[in-house]
Write a protein that holds these residues in place. Sequence first.
Motif, PDB file in Angstrom:
ATOM      1  N   TRP A 173       0.870  -1.179   0.000  1.00 23.52           N
ATOM      2  CA  TRP A 173       0.000   0.000   0.000  1.00 23.52           C
ATOM      3  C   TRP A 173       0.897   1.215   0.000  1.00 23.52           C
ATOM      4  CZ3 TRP A 173      -4.969   0.201  -1.024  1.00 23.52           C
ATOM      5  CH2 TRP A 173      -5.697   1.345  -0.734  1.00 23.52           C
ATOM      6  N   PHE A 174       1.018   1.863  -1.146  1.00 20.51           N
ATOM      7  CA  PHE A 174       1.886   3.027  -1.290  1.00 20.51           C
ATOM      8  C   PHE A 174       3.260   2.754  -0.668  1.00 20.51           C
ATOM      9  CE2 PHE A 174      -2.475   4.550  -1.359  1.00 20.51           C
ATOM     10  CZ  PHE A 174      -2.490   5.276  -2.534  1.00 20.51           C
ATOM     11  N   PRO A 175       3.993   1.780  -1.256  1.00 17.41           N
ATOM     12  CA  PRO A 175       5.266   1.345  -0.653  1.00 17.41           C
ATOM     13  C   PRO A 175       6.302   2.451  -0.485  1.00 17.41           C
ATOM     14  CG  PRO A 175       4.777   0.111  -2.670  1.00 17.41           C
ATOM     15  CD  PRO A 175       3.654   1.055  -2.447  1.00 17.41           C
TER      16      PRO A 175
ATOM     17  N   ASP B  30      -5.700   8.346  10.547  1.00 19.91           N
ATOM     18  CA  ASP B  30      -4.683   9.328  10.143  1.00 19.91           C
ATOM     19  C   ASP B  30      -3.996   8.888   8.851  1.00 19.91           C
ATOM     20  OD1 ASP B  30      -3.369   7.243  11.599  1.00 19.91           O
ATOM     21  OD2 ASP B  30      -1.692   8.570  12.063  1.00 19.91           O
ATOM     22  N   ARG B  31      -3.844   7.583   8.670  1.00 18.57           N
ATOM     23  CA  ARG B  31      -3.246   7.075   7.427  1.00 18.57           C
ATOM     24  C   ARG B  31      -4.229   7.216   6.265  1.00 18.57           C
ATOM     25  NH1 ARG B  31       1.326   2.961   8.706  1.00 18.57           N
ATOM     26  NH2 ARG B  31       2.128   4.049  10.516  1.00 18.57           N
ATOM     27  N   VAL B  32      -5.499   6.935   6.530  1.00 19.02           N
ATOM     28  CA  VAL B  32      -6.526   7.098   5.496  1.00 19.02           C
ATOM     29  C   VAL B  32      -6.521   8.548   5.029  1.00 19.02           C
ATOM     30  CG1 VAL B  32      -8.981   6.932   4.962  1.00 19.02           C
ATOM     31  CG2 VAL B  32      -7.931   5.241   6.481  1.00 19.02           C
ATOM     32  N   LEU B  33      -6.493   9.450   5.979  1.00 19.07           N
ATOM     33  CA  LEU B  33      -6.475  10.880   5.666  1.00 19.07           C
ATOM     34  C   LEU B  33      -5.251  11.234   4.824  1.00 19.07           C
ATOM     35  CD1 LEU B  33      -8.096  13.443   6.314  1.00 19.07           C
ATOM     36  CD2 LEU B  33      -6.713  13.694   8.377  1.00 19.07           C
ATOM     37  N   GLN B  34      -4.097  10.691   5.175  1.00 20.38           N
ATOM     38  CA  GLN B  34      -2.866  10.995   4.438  1.00 20.38           C
ATOM     39  C   GLN B  34      -2.948  10.549   2.984  1.00 20.38           C
ATOM     40  OE1 GLN B  34       0.716   9.669   6.385  1.00 20.38           O
ATOM     41  NE2 GLN B  34       2.005  10.256   4.655  1.00 20.38           N
TER      42      GLN B  34
ATOM     43  N   LYS C 267      -5.625   9.797   1.175  1.00 18.17           N
ATOM     44  CA  LYS C 267      -6.713  10.459   0.451  1.00 18.17           C
ATOM     45  C   LYS C 267      -6.308  11.883   0.077  1.00 18.17           C
ATOM     46  CE  LYS C 267     -10.607   7.584   1.531  1.00 18.17           C
ATOM     47  NZ  LYS C 267     -11.099   7.347   0.188  1.00 18.17           N
ATOM     48  N   ARG C 268      -5.549  12.534   0.937  1.00 18.33           N
ATOM     49  CA  ARG C 268      -5.020  13.871   0.589  1.00 18.33           C
ATOM     50  C   ARG C 268      -4.033  13.767  -0.564  1.00 18.33           C
ATOM     51  NH1 ARG C 268      -4.278  16.303   6.688  1.00 18.33           N
ATOM     52  NH2 ARG C 268      -6.240  17.474   6.717  1.00 18.33           N
ATOM     53  N   THR C 269      -3.219  12.711  -0.564  1.00 21.04           N
ATOM     54  CA  THR C 269      -2.241  12.510  -1.640  1.00 21.04           C
ATOM     55  C   THR C 269      -2.938  12.275  -2.975  1.00 21.04           C
ATOM     56  OG1 THR C 269      -0.625  11.616  -0.098  1.00 21.04           O
ATOM     57  CG2 THR C 269      -0.326  11.060  -2.416  1.00 21.04           C
ATOM     58  N   LEU C 270      -3.965  11.423  -2.970  1.00 24.19           N
ATOM     59  CA  LEU C 270      -4.676  11.106  -4.215  1.00 24.19           C
ATOM     60  C   LEU C 270      -5.511  12.287  -4.695  1.00 24.19           C
ATOM     61  CD1 LEU C 270      -5.753   7.442  -3.464  1.00 24.19           C
ATOM     62  CD2 LEU C 270      -3.951   8.214  -5.015  1.00 24.19           C
ATOM     63  N   GLY C 271      -6.232  12.921  -3.796  1.00 25.70           N
ATOM     64  CA  GLY C 271      -6.980  14.130  -4.122  1.00 25.70           C
ATOM     65  C   GLY C 271      -8.088  13.982  -5.146  1.00 25.70           C
ATOM     66  N   ARG C 272      -8.622  12.782  -5.325  1.00 23.00           N
ATOM     67  CA  ARG C 272      -9.741  12.608  -6.257  1.00 23.00           C
ATOM     68  C   ARG C 272     -11.000  13.214  -5.635  1.00 23.00           C
ATOM     69  NH1 ARG C 272      -8.888   6.211  -6.313  1.00 23.00           N
ATOM     70  NH2 ARG C 272      -9.112   6.790  -4.134  1.00 23.00           N
ATOM     71  N   ALA C 273     -12.029  13.435  -6.460  1.00 29.33           N
ATOM     72  CA  ALA C 273     -13.267  14.056  -5.965  1.00 29.33           C
ATOM     73  C   ALA C 273     -13.836  13.262  -4.799  1.00 29.33           C
ATOM     74  CB  ALA C 273     -14.289  14.179  -7.087  1.00 29.33           C
ATOM     75  N   LYS C 274     -13.886  11.928  -4.915  1.00 29.34           N
ATOM     76  CA  LYS C 274     -14.438  11.115  -3.826  1.00 29.34           C
ATOM     77  C   LYS C 274     -13.550  11.192  -2.590  1.00 29.34           C
ATOM     78  CE  LYS C 274     -12.479   6.588  -4.853  1.00 29.34           C
ATOM     79  NZ  LYS C 274     -12.774   5.175  -4.964  1.00 29.34           N
ATOM     80  N   ASP C 275     -12.252  11.385  -2.791  1.00 33.13           N
ATOM     81  CA  ASP C 275     -11.347  11.514  -1.654  1.00 33.13           C
ATOM     82  C   ASP C 275     -11.588  12.814  -0.902  1.00 33.13           C
ATOM     83  OD1 ASP C 275      -9.954   9.063  -2.123  1.00 33.13           O
ATOM     84  OD2 ASP C 275      -8.877  10.048  -3.757  1.00 33.13           O
ATOM     85  N   LEU C 276     -11.889  13.885  -1.629  1.00 34.10           N
ATOM     86  CA  LEU C 276     -12.137  15.172  -0.978  1.00 34.10           C
ATOM     87  C   LEU C 276     -13.351  15.091  -0.066  1.00 34.10           C
ATOM     88  CD1 LEU C 276     -11.398  17.575  -3.975  1.00 34.10           C
ATOM     89  CD2 LEU C 276      -9.856  16.869  -2.126  1.00 34.10           C
TER      90      LEU C 276
END
Length: 153
Positions: free
Chosen positions: A88-90, A114-118, A120-129
């Motif tokens: 997962w994001f090695p 906190d990892r999920v948040l990290q 999702k911020r990195t990916l920044g897709r609409a569903k992630d926002l």
Amino acid sequence: MNTQLTLRQHPLIRALTELDLPVTDYVIAGSGPLLAHGIRDEVSDLDIVTRGPAWELAQTMGPLSTAPWEDVQRVLLRRGHLEVLNGWFPSTWDVDEFIDNRVVIDDLPFAPLDRVLQWKRTLGRAKDLDDIDAILRYLTRSPLPPTVHPSHP
């Protein structure tokens, strides 16, 4: 989540538990932790990050393919609703450290919020926002521990 449906009764969680993966060798990532915390009522799939015995077992269950990021391998099961991965994001997390730092909810291992948040911020897709906003609202709603005041004579 529908109050009538417990986490273990969710169809994707049931499907995952039917795989009988060793619980110490995987963690539910992606949006699964949002389901576990009640931040989301529904998810369309589960991302399961595995190592060692869990990954070896998963490879016997379906064809191996390459995930869309960082040379991670995956096995898609249950018509793609279960995505079993060997990382997962090695470049961000070592798989052992990622799995060892799980949060256990209803006897199931989930990635910490906190990892999920990290990621999702990195990916920044609409569903992630949308998920980022929901996670932040959830975390700010969580009760704070009581303040301890020194006693005065």
